[in-house]
Design a protein around this motif. Structure first.
Motif, PDB file in Angstrom:
ATOM      1  N   LEU A  48       7.602   1.918  -1.744  1.00 33.61           N
ATOM      2  CA  LEU A  48       6.137   1.967  -1.686  1.00 33.61           C
ATOM      3  C   LEU A  48       5.502   1.091  -2.755  1.00 33.61           C
ATOM      4  N   CYS A  49       4.240   0.767  -2.512  1.00 34.02           N
ATOM      5  CA  CYS A  49       3.566  -0.185  -3.389  1.00 34.02           C
ATOM      6  C   CYS A  49       3.108   0.482  -4.693  1.00 34.02           C
ATOM      7  N   LEU A  50       2.866  -0.368  -5.682  1.00 33.49           N
ATOM      8  CA  LEU A  50       2.506   0.123  -7.018  1.00 33.49           C
ATOM      9  C   LEU A  50       1.278   1.055  -7.017  1.00 33.49           C
ATOM     10  N   VAL A  78      -4.966  -1.119   8.648  1.00 34.75           N
ATOM     11  CA  VAL A  78      -3.594  -1.229   9.153  1.00 34.75           C
ATOM     12  C   VAL A  78      -2.549  -1.167   8.040  1.00 34.75           C
ATOM     13  N   CYS A  79      -2.941  -0.903   6.811  1.00 33.24           N
ATOM     14  CA  CYS A  79      -1.923  -0.768   5.767  1.00 33.24           C
ATOM     15  C   CYS A  79      -1.630   0.702   5.507  1.00 33.24           C
ATOM     16  N   ARG A  80      -0.781   0.950   4.517  1.00 29.63           N
ATOM     17  CA  ARG A  80      -0.270   2.311   4.318  1.00 29.63           C
ATOM     18  C   ARG A  80      -1.241   3.251   3.613  1.00 29.63           C
ATOM     19  N   TYR A  83      -2.083   6.805   4.682  1.00 32.51           N
ATOM     20  CA  TYR A  83      -1.092   7.889   4.591  1.00 32.51           C
ATOM     21  C   TYR A  83      -0.930   8.427   3.173  1.00 32.51           C
ATOM     22  N   TYR A  84      -1.518   7.744   2.220  1.00 30.01           N
ATOM     23  CA  TYR A  84      -1.269   8.092   0.816  1.00 30.01           C
ATOM     24  C   TYR A  84      -1.531   9.566   0.496  1.00 30.01           C
ATOM     25  N   ALA A  85      -2.759  10.007   0.801  1.00 28.96           N
ATOM     26  CA  ALA A  85      -3.176  11.345   0.365  1.00 28.96           C
ATOM     27  C   ALA A  85      -2.223  12.402   0.907  1.00 28.96           C
ATOM     28  N   GLY A 213      -6.935 -10.840  -4.500  1.00 25.71           N
ATOM     29  CA  GLY A 213      -5.774 -10.007  -4.173  1.00 25.71           C
ATOM     30  C   GLY A 213      -6.156  -8.594  -3.804  1.00 25.71           C
ATOM     31  N   GLU A 214      -5.200  -7.728  -3.902  1.00 22.83           N
ATOM     32  CA  GLU A 214      -5.387  -6.325  -3.473  1.00 22.83           C
ATOM     33  C   GLU A 214      -6.297  -5.593  -4.446  1.00 22.83           C
ATOM     34  N   LEU A 215      -7.223  -4.849  -3.899  1.00 21.50           N
ATOM     35  CA  LEU A 215      -8.303  -4.230  -4.692  1.00 21.50           C
ATOM     36  C   LEU A 215      -7.802  -3.448  -5.917  1.00 21.50           C
ATOM     37  N   THR A 305       5.859  -5.430  -2.214  1.00 19.09           N
ATOM     38  CA  THR A 305       5.990  -4.753  -0.909  1.00 19.09           C
ATOM     39  C   THR A 305       4.654  -4.530  -0.187  1.00 19.09           C
ATOM     40  N   CYS A 306       3.579  -5.085  -0.688  1.00 18.09           N
ATOM     41  CA  CYS A 306       2.285  -4.937   0.012  1.00 18.09           C
ATOM     42  C   CYS A 306       2.244  -5.942   1.163  1.00 18.09           C
ATOM     43  N   MET A 307       2.364  -5.441   2.371  1.00 20.68           N
ATOM     44  CA  MET A 307       2.470  -6.342   3.521  1.00 20.68           C
ATOM     45  C   MET A 307       1.246  -7.268   3.673  1.00 20.68           C
TER      46      MET A 307
HETATM   47  S1  SF4 Z   1      -3.173  -3.014   0.589  1.00 14.61           S
HETATM   48 FE1  SF4 Z   1      -1.036  -3.151  -0.008  1.00 14.61          FE
HETATM   49  S2  SF4 Z   1      -0.896  -2.244  -2.012  1.00 14.61           S
HETATM   50 FE2  SF4 Z   1      -2.859  -1.617  -1.148  1.00 14.61          FE
HETATM   51  S3  SF4 Z   1      -2.381   0.297  -0.196  1.00 14.61           S
HETATM   52 FE3  SF4 Z   1      -2.126  -1.230   1.385  1.00 14.61          FE
HETATM   53  S4  SF4 Z   1       0.059  -1.762   1.318  1.00 14.61           S
HETATM   54 FE4  SF4 Z   1      -0.402  -0.662  -0.579  1.00 14.61          FE
END
Ligand code: SF4
Length: 361
Positions: A48-50, A78-80, A83-85, A213-215, A305-307
């Motif tokens: 899983l991502c950071l 469409v990212c993960r 599902y986090y919570a 990049g990613e927020l 691993t952040c797609m």
């Molecule tokens: S954008 Fe990337 S790093 Fe952010 S939650 Fe989605 S997969 Fe994880």
């Protein structure tokens, strides 16, 4: 009910103000540190991502402090993230914590969903209390970001390195302490004025580097090893689109009215990418195209691993827009000396290009 939430930049300050005004029992977990990282890494699935790992570590720390209602960002993209919570709640249950992880769901329910959640956390407080408390939180958010924008400029040109950072730390504390609009405004004005008076090299024309990049990794300095501060030490002025106050303004208020700040960025990305790929990937590509003539270079922050950002990175290396991009993959293995070496080499390259007249600014 005791509320807790993981850190992301200084977002805890407006939320703290909101909770205090509504008499919500809350805990602020410790700022990210090595223990947070170790906890997150230990209890997360490895791939899983950071952002997942760090927020999980911080949620565990909040639960240790007695929080039983944990707030966590979510999304329907469409990212993960969506599902986090749920997954973090399951992990916390497995660890023996009797907690509920509440998906903030801002992406789906926007302003009204958030206000309903606040009402629930505030034990059904009247709207006449909730709305002013919410507005005051937003005012703090705005003040923090206005001061930070000035800090980004001053860092690059200050004669005594570190002066702007020290003022910024004091400003953050003062904004946190401010208890009414007049004090908040005064604090903002005072610190911006002090930053403007810092001794600067008037002749020096700093390199301009955009941060994309990613927020989460863009907004949380612990996750990117203070990349903006380090670039400032190298005499680079950073610019970024992502600020929590801007994100809030659009996501909560303007997007529902049909005003989309990312439309221009998506349009710029269209020759290379025609659809949302989750997270901030589409925006990363679009920002490269948009800023290729304005900036000397881009630092692209991507969780390992952040797609969405992996896709963006591969596209960014092959666009015709000729602007150097340094992608930094953020994860638990990243170490500061390695990152600094890469930043120094990148800045050398940008200086060389500028001397050779290769950049179009
Ligand atoms: S954008 Fe990337 S790093 Fe952010 S939650 Fe989605 S997969 Fe994880």
């Amino acid at each position: 009910m005791r509320v807790g939430l993981p850190h992301m930049g200084n977002i805890y300050i407006p939320l703290k103000a909101l909770f205090q005004r509504l008499n919500v029992d809350y805990v602020i977990p410790p700022a990210y540190n090595q223990r947070t990282m170790s906890l997150g890494v230990k209890y997360s699935p490895e791939g899983l991502c950071l952002p997942f790992k760090l927020t999980l570590g911080n949620l565990i720390e909040a639960a240790e402090l007695g929080a039983d209602t944990l707030l966590m960002a979510g999304g329907y993209g469409v990212c993960r993230l969506g599902y986090y919570a749920k997954i973090q709640e399951q992990i916390l249950h497995d660890l023996g914590y009797d907690v509920e992880v509440v998906n903030l769901g801002v992406s789906e329910r926007k302003l009204f969903g958030l206000l309903e959640l606040i009402k629930r956390l505030a034990n059904n407080a009247p709207w006449s209390k909730i709305i002013p408390a919410f507005r005051f939180g937003l005012a703090k958010l705005g003040a923090l970001d206005r001061v930070e924008r000035v800090v980004q400029k001053v860092r690059a040109v200050e004669l005594v390195k570190g002066t702007a950072n020290k003022l910024f730390t004091k400003a953050i504390n003062a904004i946190d302490q401010a208890d009414d609009y007049a004090t908040l405004k005064q604090v903002q004005t005072d610190y911006i004025s002090q930053l403007n008076q810092v001794d600067k090299d008037a002749e020096y024309k700093p390199l301009i580097v955009g941060i994309v990049g990613e927020l989460y990794v863009v907004l949380e300095p612990f996750s990117n090893l203070d990349v903006e501060v380090e670039l400032g030490k190298l005499g680079v002025e950073v610019r970024r689109r992502l600020f929590i106050s801007e994100w809030t303004k659009f996501s909560l208020f303007l997007n529902p009215l049909g005003i989309d700040e990312t439309e221009r960025i998506h349009k710029a990305a269209l020759p290379y990418l025609k659809r949302d790929i989750g997270g901030d990937g589409w925006e990363s590509v679009g920002e490269k195209v948009l800023h290729s003539k304005e900036y000397d270079g881009l630092v692209h922050l991507a969780p390992f691993t952040c797609m969405p950002e992996i896709v963006a990175r591969n596209i960014m290396t092959s666009t015709k827009e000729n602007i150097p991009v340094l992608t930094i993959l953020c994860d638990e293995q990243i170490a500061k000396p390695g990152m600094l070496t890469r930043l120094e080499a990148f800045v050398d390259l940008l200086e060389h290009r500028r001397r050779a007249g290769n950049n179009s600014r």
